[in-house]
Motif scaffolding. Structure first.
Motif, short mmCIF file in Angstrom:
data_model
loop_
_atom_site.label_atom_id
_atom_site.label_comp_id
_atom_site.label_asym_id
_atom_site.label_seq_id
_atom_site.Cartn_x
_atom_site.Cartn_y
_atom_site.Cartn_z
N ASP A 83 -11.22 -26.12 -7.20
CA ASP A 83 -11.46 -27.57 -7.24
C ASP A 83 -12.55 -27.99 -6.27
OD1 ASP A 83 -10.82 -30.07 -8.40
OD2 ASP A 83 -9.68 -30.62 -6.61
N THR A 84 -12.59 -27.40 -5.10
CA THR A 84 -13.62 -27.75 -4.12
C THR A 84 -15.00 -27.44 -4.67
OG1 THR A 84 -12.10 -27.28 -2.32
CG2 THR A 84 -14.43 -27.38 -1.76
N ALA A 85 -15.16 -26.27 -5.25
CA ALA A 85 -16.46 -25.88 -5.82
C ALA A 85 -16.88 -26.82 -6.94
CB ALA A 85 -16.39 -24.44 -6.33
N VAL A 86 -15.94 -27.22 -7.78
CA VAL A 86 -16.26 -28.13 -8.88
C VAL A 86 -16.65 -29.50 -8.34
CG1 VAL A 86 -15.31 -29.35 -10.88
CG2 VAL A 86 -14.89 -26.92 -10.60
N GLN A 87 -15.86 -30.04 -7.40
CA GLN A 87 -16.16 -31.37 -6.86
C GLN A 87 -17.50 -31.41 -6.14
OE1 GLN A 87 -13.02 -33.27 -4.69
NE2 GLN A 87 -11.47 -32.55 -6.12
N LEU A 88 -17.87 -30.33 -5.48
CA LEU A 88 -19.13 -30.29 -4.74
C LEU A 88 -20.30 -29.77 -5.57
CD1 LEU A 88 -17.85 -28.97 -1.31
CD2 LEU A 88 -18.48 -31.32 -1.90
N GLY A 89 -20.03 -29.38 -6.80
CA GLY A 89 -21.09 -28.87 -7.67
C GLY A 89 -21.59 -27.50 -7.25
N ILE A 90 -20.72 -26.73 -6.61
CA ILE A 90 -21.10 -25.40 -6.14
C ILE A 90 -20.77 -24.37 -7.21
CG2 ILE A 90 -20.90 -23.73 -4.26
CD1 ILE A 90 -19.84 -26.00 -2.53
N PHE A 91 -21.40 -24.55 -8.34
CA PHE A 91 -21.35 -23.58 -9.44
C PHE A 91 -22.64 -23.80 -10.22
CE2 PHE A 91 -19.43 -27.40 -11.12
CZ PHE A 91 -19.89 -27.49 -12.42
N ASP A 92 -22.97 -22.86 -11.05
CA ASP A 92 -24.21 -22.97 -11.81
C ASP A 92 -23.97 -22.57 -13.25
OD1 ASP A 92 -23.95 -20.25 -11.67
OD2 ASP A 92 -25.71 -19.91 -10.45
N GLN A 93 -25.04 -22.46 -14.01
CA GLN A 93 -24.89 -22.15 -15.42
C GLN A 93 -24.29 -20.76 -15.61
OE1 GLN A 93 -27.73 -21.66 -13.89
NE2 GLN A 93 -28.87 -20.03 -14.88
N GLN A 94 -24.59 -19.82 -14.70
CA GLN A 94 -24.01 -18.48 -14.82
C GLN A 94 -22.49 -18.53 -14.65
OE1 GLN A 94 -25.59 -15.88 -15.94
NE2 GLN A 94 -27.56 -16.93 -15.96
N SER A 95 -22.01 -19.35 -13.73
CA SER A 95 -20.57 -19.53 -13.54
C SER A 95 -19.94 -20.14 -14.79
CB SER A 95 -20.30 -20.44 -12.34
OG SER A 95 -20.87 -19.93 -11.18
N PHE A 96 -20.66 -21.07 -15.39
CA PHE A 96 -20.22 -21.72 -16.62
C PHE A 96 -20.10 -20.69 -17.74
CE2 PHE A 96 -20.59 -25.42 -19.58
CZ PHE A 96 -19.80 -26.31 -18.89
N TYR A 97 -21.14 -19.85 -17.88
CA TYR A 97 -21.12 -18.81 -18.92
C TYR A 97 -19.97 -17.83 -18.69
CZ TYR A 97 -26.06 -20.26 -19.59
OH TYR A 97 -27.21 -20.97 -19.79
N GLU A 98 -19.76 -17.44 -17.43
CA GLU A 98 -18.68 -16.52 -17.09
C GLU A 98 -17.32 -17.14 -17.41
OE1 GLU A 98 -16.62 -13.20 -15.87
OE2 GLU A 98 -18.79 -13.37 -16.18
N ALA A 99 -17.16 -18.42 -17.07
CA ALA A 99 -15.89 -19.11 -17.36
C ALA A 99 -15.66 -19.17 -18.86
CB ALA A 99 -15.91 -20.51 -16.76
N PHE A 100 -16.72 -19.43 -19.63
CA PHE A 100 -16.57 -19.46 -21.09
C PHE A 100 -16.15 -18.09 -21.60
CE2 PHE A 100 -18.15 -18.49 -25.29
CZ PHE A 100 -17.42 -19.40 -26.03
N SER A 101 -16.77 -17.04 -21.09
CA SER A 101 -16.43 -15.69 -21.53
C SER A 101 -14.96 -15.38 -21.27
CB SER A 101 -17.33 -14.68 -20.82
OG SER A 101 -16.98 -13.38 -21.20
N ILE A 102 -14.48 -15.74 -20.10
CA ILE A 102 -13.07 -15.55 -19.76
C ILE A 102 -12.20 -16.34 -20.74
CG2 ILE A 102 -11.28 -16.01 -18.03
CD1 ILE A 102 -13.54 -15.56 -15.90
N PHE A 103 -12.52 -17.62 -20.91
CA PHE A 103 -11.76 -18.51 -21.79
C PHE A 103 -11.74 -17.99 -23.23
CE2 PHE A 103 -12.20 -22.11 -24.81
CZ PHE A 103 -10.93 -22.64 -24.69
N ASP A 104 -12.89 -17.55 -23.71
CA ASP A 104 -13.05 -17.12 -25.10
C ASP A 104 -12.31 -15.82 -25.39
OD1 ASP A 104 -14.18 -17.56 -27.70
OD2 ASP A 104 -15.77 -16.11 -27.25
N ASN A 105 -12.00 -15.05 -24.36
CA ASN A 105 -11.41 -13.73 -24.56
C ASN A 105 -9.96 -13.62 -24.09
OD1 ASN A 105 -13.61 -12.15 -25.76
ND2 ASN A 105 -14.68 -12.73 -23.87
N GLN A 106 -9.29 -14.75 -23.93
CA GLN A 106 -7.87 -14.68 -23.56
C GLN A 106 -7.11 -15.80 -24.28
OE1 GLN A 106 -7.79 -14.92 -19.28
NE2 GLN A 106 -8.02 -17.13 -19.24
N SER A 107 -5.81 -15.74 -24.20
CA SER A 107 -4.98 -16.73 -24.87
C SER A 107 -5.08 -18.09 -24.17
CB SER A 107 -3.51 -16.29 -24.88
OG SER A 107 -2.98 -16.36 -23.57
#
Length: 169
Positions: A83-107
């Motif tokens: 939550d801290t990273a999201v609120q402060l914007g401490i993520f980038d497009q690569q983190s977004f892509y990685e999160a999508f990959s995780i989301f897309d490949n699990q229940s």
């Protein structure tokens, strides 16, 4: 998978019907940047709800102490987003892509329980999360992370659950 393919899946295949046309996902790389780094965002009716940029990442070294969680973040190349990273914007497009990959490949259950905030956000906006599951989450959400509660409220309002809760009072 290309960004347009990811966005298409997020907005057309996974997004709850009540949110279609309201939620948009955005990610870009800056071609003139030395490493082609960029930013990512989730928009509601054209307004950014969360946004992160690679150039905000210098903050992570100062904000996150070098403990076990910090080392895991660095090892996973920011795959772990809290939550801290999201609120402060401490993520980038690569983190977004990685999160999508995780989301897309699990229940959807695993995604809702993920330690990665972006994965949980994708999950709460997912069409596979119905009203009964949203009600269960509503009962358990008190005291949870602020950003997740905001996205839950967006989803609940889109499903008409906010109005239902008001009528019950």
């Amino acid at each position: 998978m290309s960004w347009s393919g990811m966005r298409n899946k997020l907005e057309k295949e996974y997004l709850a019907g009540a949110l279609r046309g309201h939620i948009r996902y955005y990610a870009t790389s800056y071609s003139k940047s030395p490493d082609h780094e960029g930013r990512a965002a989730i928009l509601l009716d054209g307004k950014e709800i969360i946004a992160g940029c690679y150039y905000n990442n210098w903050l992570k070294a100062e904000l996150f102490p070098r403990d076990e969680r910090y080392e895991r973040r660095m090892k996973e190349e920011m795959a772990f987003i809290d939550d801290t990273a999201v609120q402060l914007g401490i993520f980038d497009q690569q983190s977004f892509y990685e999160a999508f990959s995780i989301f897309d490949n699990q229940s959807i259950e695993e995604s809702l329980a993920s330690e990665n905030m972006l994965v949980r956000i994708f999950a709460i906006l997912d069409r596979r999360v119905g009203k009964r599951r949203l009600e269960k989450i509503r009962r358990e959400i008190d005291g949870g992370e602020k950003t997740f509660r905001e996205f839950f409220a967006i989803r609940a309002a889109a499903e008409g659950m906010a109005a239902e809760a008001e009528r019950e009072r």
